[in-house]
Design a protein around this motif. Structure first.
Motif, short mmCIF file in Angstrom:
data_model
loop_
_atom_site.label_atom_id
_atom_site.label_comp_id
_atom_site.label_asym_id
_atom_site.label_seq_id
_atom_site.Cartn_x
_atom_site.Cartn_y
_atom_site.Cartn_z
N SER A 8 0.80 -1.22 0.00
CA SER A 8 0.00 0.00 0.00
C SER A 8 0.84 1.27 0.00
O SER A 8 0.33 2.35 -0.20
CB SER A 8 -0.95 -0.01 1.19
N ALA B 135 5.36 2.51 9.35
CA ALA B 135 3.91 2.37 9.58
C ALA B 135 3.38 1.17 8.81
O ALA B 135 2.58 0.39 9.33
CB ALA B 135 3.19 3.64 9.16
N THR C 226 4.28 -1.95 10.61
CA THR C 226 3.44 -2.15 11.80
C THR C 226 2.05 -2.64 11.42
O THR C 226 1.53 -3.58 12.02
CB THR C 226 3.34 -0.84 12.61
N ARG C 227 1.47 -2.02 10.38
CA ARG C 227 0.15 -2.46 9.93
C ARG C 227 0.19 -3.92 9.51
O ARG C 227 -0.65 -4.72 9.91
CB ARG C 227 -0.30 -1.63 8.72
N LEU D 142 -10.67 -2.64 14.95
CA LEU D 142 -9.21 -2.84 14.90
C LEU D 142 -8.69 -2.66 13.47
O LEU D 142 -7.75 -1.90 13.22
CB LEU D 142 -8.85 -4.25 15.41
N LEU E 149 -6.36 0.12 11.43
CA LEU E 149 -5.19 -0.36 10.68
C LEU E 149 -5.12 0.26 9.29
O LEU E 149 -4.06 0.64 8.82
CB LEU E 149 -5.28 -1.88 10.58
N VAL E 150 -6.29 0.39 8.63
CA VAL E 150 -6.25 0.90 7.26
C VAL E 150 -6.37 2.43 7.22
O VAL E 150 -6.32 3.02 6.14
CB VAL E 150 -7.37 0.29 6.36
N GLY F 258 -4.50 4.96 7.68
CA GLY F 258 -3.51 5.76 6.97
C GLY F 258 -3.17 5.24 5.58
O GLY F 258 -2.29 5.78 4.92
N VAL F 259 -3.87 4.20 5.16
CA VAL F 259 -3.55 3.59 3.86
C VAL F 259 -4.29 4.34 2.76
O VAL F 259 -5.45 4.71 2.94
CB VAL F 259 -3.95 2.09 3.86
N ALA G 72 -3.51 -4.48 20.41
CA ALA G 72 -2.84 -3.96 19.21
C ALA G 72 -3.24 -2.53 18.87
O ALA G 72 -2.53 -1.84 18.14
CB ALA G 72 -3.14 -4.87 18.01
N VAL H 189 -0.65 0.29 19.54
CA VAL H 189 0.48 0.27 18.61
C VAL H 189 0.09 0.98 17.31
O VAL H 189 0.84 1.80 16.77
CB VAL H 189 0.89 -1.19 18.31
N LEU H 190 -1.12 0.65 16.81
CA LEU H 190 -1.56 1.23 15.55
C LEU H 190 -1.81 2.73 15.66
O LEU H 190 -1.43 3.51 14.80
CB LEU H 190 -2.85 0.55 15.08
N GLU I 228 1.61 4.61 16.05
CA GLU I 228 2.69 4.48 15.07
C GLU I 228 2.29 4.68 13.63
O GLU I 228 3.15 4.75 12.76
CB GLU I 228 3.34 3.10 15.20
N THR I 229 1.00 4.69 13.35
CA THR I 229 0.63 4.77 11.93
C THR I 229 -0.15 6.04 11.64
O THR I 229 -0.54 6.74 12.53
CB THR I 229 -0.20 3.55 11.50
#
Lengths: 254, 222
Positions: free
Chosen positions: A146, A152, A155-156, B148, B152-153, B155-156, B214, B217-218, B221-222
């Protein structure tokens, strides 16, 4: 080999003397496996020639689970220890694992057609669980692909790896209950029904495929490592250039 | 911490209530899916009655991906996620709060969906207690895994397309378990729905713990 030429190989490729000879061994082993699998191993009484599929199917299934276990461990080690080595290992193992998983599913259904008279059997727990695992790992790879911030993304991906690992037993259990009967062969290695030559060929098959797995892992790992070096190196260079520009810039500060 | 959970959940629900996205888009979408399944199966009553449980939960899965997208989008806009972190709220409270908010919306949709399958597919409920328990327990699992993976997604770049790929295979046990439990509750197949409820509870518990561990952490860090 001198220090300089070692450095030169490290820069220009992902091979080394070890991977070269490992590769040669894999090719020789593959030839031996073809000969053993097609000519030395006898056809099965019930499954006939279809039994030869196990020389690909069983090793690739084993290695799929080895690979995905490595991804799970690597994910944990990235979150826990920030280990770049493990992060790259997790990624490399996931990619190679997906290929082996596809091979497992493909050979399984090609084998299932003459043996079970169907390509796909919904009542088989291992089959359905493996397919779901395959789909989850495709998701893992799409997170890896992605883009964006490197750490990051790691980590994901690590969280996806752990979510997959933790949920897998419950996926397996649900499928098992869902169709409370299974067509799948008991593990071919342990039930003791294989002919001597078939068993020998299977062991050779596992060794050859495992050597190939190791070869692919080493190369994939080194490619990922170089890619990362390249990106980080580019960034560092850009920062140095930018600093130099700022130092030599004589125009008044606005 | 419970106070923070409530704050986050109420914040999300308040945003939903004011923007009416759940009511004006997600609910009509769910109804639409029910109607389309009717067309796909040629409005064949016996087939629809046998397939009701499965169609119901497939619809819930689709709705869940929409609700999770929505819950994620709320945090991304205007850097709300960072503000949430700066507010000093524990990540675990954020996770639980968002899970509660998603679950609440899913339950509202499910109430309407139950009415929908009774009217459109001719389903008749034999065991209301099992039906309600299944809805609640399955929803907790869906919402936990959803919030969750939503974080996780977040910042994608291609998060709208990545989320279903990640979420739907993980939810496979919920689809299987909830469908079987509904089969029992609707009396369409003779299975032990309560045993399946146990599996759903296991899934919910695992994903709540996983999310609680988790999420921090996400978020950081993201």
């Amino acid at each position: 080999m001198t220090q300089t030429s070692e450095n030169a190989t490290a820069r220009t490729g992902t091979g080394s003397r070890f991977t070269f000879w490992l590769g040669v061994a894999v090719i020789a082993g593959a030839v031996a496996l073809v000969v053993l699998g097609f000519f030395a191993a006898p056809a099965d009484d019930e499954q006939r020639d279809a039994v030869r599929m196990i020389f690909v199917h069983v090793p690739s299934a084993l290695l799929t689970y080895v690979a995905f276990s490595m991804t799970a461990v690597g994910s944990l080690m990235w979150i826990w220890k920030r280990s770049l080595w493990w992060d790259i290992t997790a990624h490399a193992a996931a990619e190679i694992g997906v290929i082996f998983c596809a091979l497992t599913l493909f050979t399984g259904s090609v084998w299932g057609r003459p043996t079970w008279n169907t390509y796909w059997d919904w009542g088989d727990v291992r089959l359905v669980t493996t397919l779901i695992l395959f789909l989850i790992m495709i998701g893992y790879l799409s997170i890896r692909a992605s883009g964006g911030d490197e750490e990051a993304t790691s980590t994901r991906a690590a969280v996806v790896g752990l979510v997959a690992a933790v949920n897998l037993p419950i996926v397996n259990r649900s499928v098992e209950w869902w169709f409370d009967r299974t067509l799948h062969q008991k593990s071919s290695l342990t039930d003791g029904n294989l002919e001597d030559m078939t068993l020998f060929t299977l062991v050779v098959g596992i060794a050859v495929w495992a050597a190939f797995f190791l070869w692919a892992m080493i190369h994939r790992f080194r490619i990922a490592w170089l890619e990362r070096e390249l990106r980080v190196g580019d960034l560092d260079e850009a920062i140095i250039e930018r600093r130099a520009e700022a130092l030599h810039d004589e125009s008044p500060v606005l | 911490m419970l106070r923070d959970v409530r704050l986050v959940a109420l914040k999300d629900l308040r945003i939903e209530w004011r923007s009416r996205v759940t009511l004006s888009q997600i609910v009509p979408f769910a109804a639409l899916v029910l109607v389309l399944f009717g067309f796909a199966l040629d409005a064949n009553r016996p087939v629809l009655e046998t397939a009701t449980s499965g169609l119901f939960w497939i619809t819930v899965m689709f709705v869940a991906t929409m609700a999770v997208q929505r819950s994620t989008a709320v945090e991304i806009n205007d850097g709300a996620r960072r503000a949430l972190l700066l507010a000093g709220i524990e990540p675990i409270a954020v996770f639980l709060g968002k899970t509660v908010a998603i679950a609440a919306q899913l339950l509202v949709v499910q109430v309407l969906l139950v009415a929908g399958v009774i009217v459109l597919y001719g389903a008749s409920v034999g065991q209301w207690v099992l039906l309600l328990a299944t809805c609640v327990v399955a929803t907790v699992g869906i919402a936990a895994a959803g919030s969750l993976l939503g974080a996780l997604v977040a910042g994608v770049r291609a998060r709208e397309t990545v989320l279903p790929i990640l979420l739907l295979p993980i939810l496979a046990p919920v689809l299987i378990g909830a469908t079987r439990a509904f089969d029992d509750a609707l009396g369409s197949v003779a299975v032990d729905g309560w045993a399946w409820l146990g599996l759903l509870a296991g899934f919910g518990a695992i994903n709540l713990v996983l999310g609680a561990l988790a999420y921090g952490v996400l978020l950081e860090e993201t």
